[in-house]
Design an enzyme around this catalytic site. Structure first.
Site, short mmCIF file in Angstrom:
data_model
loop_
_atom_site.label_atom_id
_atom_site.label_comp_id
_atom_site.label_asym_id
_atom_site.label_seq_id
_atom_site.Cartn_x
_atom_site.Cartn_y
_atom_site.Cartn_z
N ASP A 13 0.26 -1.26 -0.52
CA ASP A 13 -0.46 -0.01 0.20
C ASP A 13 1.01 1.37 -0.32
OD1 ASP A 13 -2.43 -1.89 0.00
OD2 ASP A 13 -2.31 -1.53 2.53
N GLY A 15 2.07 2.74 -3.12
CA GLY A 15 2.01 3.67 -3.99
C GLY A 15 2.77 3.30 -5.04
N HIS A 43 -4.08 -1.33 -7.32
CA HIS A 43 -2.64 -0.40 -7.30
C HIS A 43 -3.40 1.18 -7.79
CE1 HIS A 43 1.03 -3.82 -8.04
NE2 HIS A 43 0.21 -3.45 -6.58
N THR A 129 -7.53 -11.10 1.55
CA THR A 129 -8.54 -10.04 1.01
C THR A 129 -9.78 -10.64 0.89
OG1 THR A 129 -6.97 -10.29 -0.93
CG2 THR A 129 -6.33 -8.70 0.50
N GLN A 181 2.17 -6.17 -3.31
CA GLN A 181 2.03 -6.54 -2.17
C GLN A 181 4.00 -5.38 -1.28
OE1 GLN A 181 0.98 -10.24 -2.46
NE2 GLN A 181 -0.48 -9.94 -1.09
N THR A 197 1.47 -12.91 3.19
CA THR A 197 0.31 -13.41 2.15
C THR A 197 0.98 -14.98 1.61
OG1 THR A 197 -0.46 -12.70 -0.73
CG2 THR A 197 1.69 -12.48 0.09
N ASP A 290 3.52 13.26 1.79
CA ASP A 290 2.51 14.86 2.46
C ASP A 290 2.21 13.83 3.73
OD1 ASP A 290 1.43 12.29 0.82
OD2 ASP A 290 0.03 13.52 1.07
P1 IMP Z 1 -3.70 -12.18 1.29
O1 IMP Z 1 -2.81 -12.01 0.18
O2 IMP Z 1 -5.77 -11.73 0.41
O3 IMP Z 1 -4.64 -13.87 1.24
O4 IMP Z 1 -3.62 -11.62 2.48
C1 IMP Z 1 -3.14 -12.16 3.21
C2 IMP Z 1 -2.26 -10.92 4.36
O5 IMP Z 1 -1.57 -10.16 3.31
C3 IMP Z 1 -3.34 -10.07 4.92
O6 IMP Z 1 -3.25 -9.82 5.71
C4 IMP Z 1 -3.66 -8.86 3.70
O7 IMP Z 1 -4.40 -7.57 4.41
C5 IMP Z 1 -2.20 -8.45 3.23
N1 IMP Z 1 -2.44 -8.27 2.30
C6 IMP Z 1 -2.54 -8.83 0.75
N2 IMP Z 1 -2.35 -8.09 -0.57
C7 IMP Z 1 -2.34 -7.10 0.09
C8 IMP Z 1 -1.62 -5.62 -0.71
O8 IMP Z 1 -1.89 -5.84 -1.66
N3 IMP Z 1 -1.75 -4.54 0.24
C9 IMP Z 1 -1.30 -4.80 1.31
N4 IMP Z 1 -1.74 -6.25 2.50
C10 IMP Z 1 -1.47 -7.30 1.48
#
Ligand code: IMP
Ligand code: MG
Length: 347
Positions: A13, A15, A43, A129, A181, A197, A290
């Protein structure tokens, strides 16, 4: 020209899609390739004064350009999400003809999404997610998944992305790999299993998602969020309260899930140093400046506190900070010139 890989230092997250899109708009990459686990990561980018674009399947890099938009073979593909992105952006940017999905990608089925959503362990404890990506990668490793080349809705896009990428690099065309990620969400490298993940999220993992040979990697851009955040479960060092987030006016919500992000009040330097060790970046993009200094308004004029922070990052990581970002639009990106002590390097 070889490959540039964009990777997040912490918990995502940050960017990085936008940084990848910026690099794609600026440099002559022939291919933009989405790497990572699947459709779990959103994204997004605000087009200056216009539209907000977001992708979960296609690379954000190159979406508004002319490059081929590829998905690497290690990435789980959801035909429903892909169709929605074509529907949203084809008329505006002519994306459909540019899409190349590796024929070996595992496909996310509705059943996989249901299974993920029905798992108290995944949605409750881990806080996934619920995109079905984790189940798809599991079925893939069980050798039970359907692959993109065998799926009716994906056949028209199916090709050998690994061959495209390696050939492009051998022939001197640039390749941009957009990771997803974050390094510390990596399955096999996290400190916080099971709060991670379903695959690794490092530069070499993303090269592997594409099938890119190691010697084509020329630049690794590590995206570091100036005020780190984490969604889902798992420890976040220096976590600030919701009240503190609101007081600072820096609340954030997820692109894919709409979940509120937890935020850290301080830079977790040991995690940053570990990310540098694991990714060996050639440059750093510092984003969400910012949120670090709300007084940093004009991207071209970094404030003294941002510049002090940049110095500290460069000192601790031994890596030049080449890009500063202070807002959601492309215009909110400042490329540091050589005279500032850093210059963007492209292959
Ligand atoms: P999953 O990838 O959906 O299985 O989620 C597993 C963990 O990774 C959880 O804590 C999610 O919130 C985190 N996660 C998955 N994708 C993202 C992402 O794009 N940004 C931030 N956290 C993520
Ligand atoms: Mg992978």
């Amino acid at each position: 020209m070889g490959a540039t890989i964009v990777v997040d230092a912490l918990w995502g997250d940050s960017g990085k899609g936008k940084i990848a899109a910026y690099l794609a708009a600026k440099d002559s990459y022939a291919l933009c390739i989405r790497a990572g686990t699947g459709t779990n990561a959103g994204h997004s980018l605000s087009m200056d004064g216009e539209q907000f674009i977001k992708t979960r399947q296609l690379p954000l890099a190159g979406l508004t350009g002319t490059q081929q938009l590829c998905v690497g073979s290690g990435v789980a593909v959801d035909p429903v999400v892909l169709a929605a992105e074509i529907e949203a952006y084809d008329a505006l940017y002519g994306v459909k003809d540019r899409i190349r999905v590796d024929y070996r990608c595992p496909v996310i089925t509705p059943e996989y999404k249901d299974r993920e959503a029905a798992s108290p362990h995944l949605t409750g404890t881990v806080g996934t997610t619920a995109s079905g990506s984790g189940v798809a990668l599991t079925e893939y490793r069980m050798r039970s998944a359907i692959r993109a080349g065998d799926h009716p809705a994906l056949q028209e896009f199916a090709c050998d992305v690994a061959a495209l990428a390696n050939t492009a690099c051998r022939e001197g065309a640039g390749v941009l790999i957009e990771g997803s990620q974050g390094t510390h969400l990596s399955l096999a490298l996290t400190r916080d299993y099971p709060y991670c993940t379903s695959d690794n999220c490092t530069a070499t993992a993303f090269a592997d998602d594409v099938g890119l040979a190691w010697n084509h990697i020329e630049e690794v851009v590590l995206v570091l969020k100036a005020v780190p955040s984490r969604v889902g479960a798992g420890p976040l060092p220096g976590e600030m309260s919701i009240d503190e987030q609101d007081r600072r006016g820096i609340a954030e919500y997820g692109v894919t899930t709409g979940r509120r992000r937890r935020k850290s009040a301080e830079m977790p330097w040991d995690y940053v140093e570990e990310a540098v060790m694991l990714n060996s970046p050639t440059q750093i993009a510092l984003t969400f400046c910012d949120h670090f200094d709300p007084g940093y308004i004009n991207a071209e004029q970094p404030t003294a506190s941002i510049l002090r922070f940049v110095d500290e990052i460069e000192e601790r990581t031994g890596t030049p900070v080449t890009i500063l970002e202070n807002g959601k639009s492309m215009g909110d990106i400042y490329e540091r010139a050589a005279g500032d002590g850093a210059a963007i390097r492209t292959p």
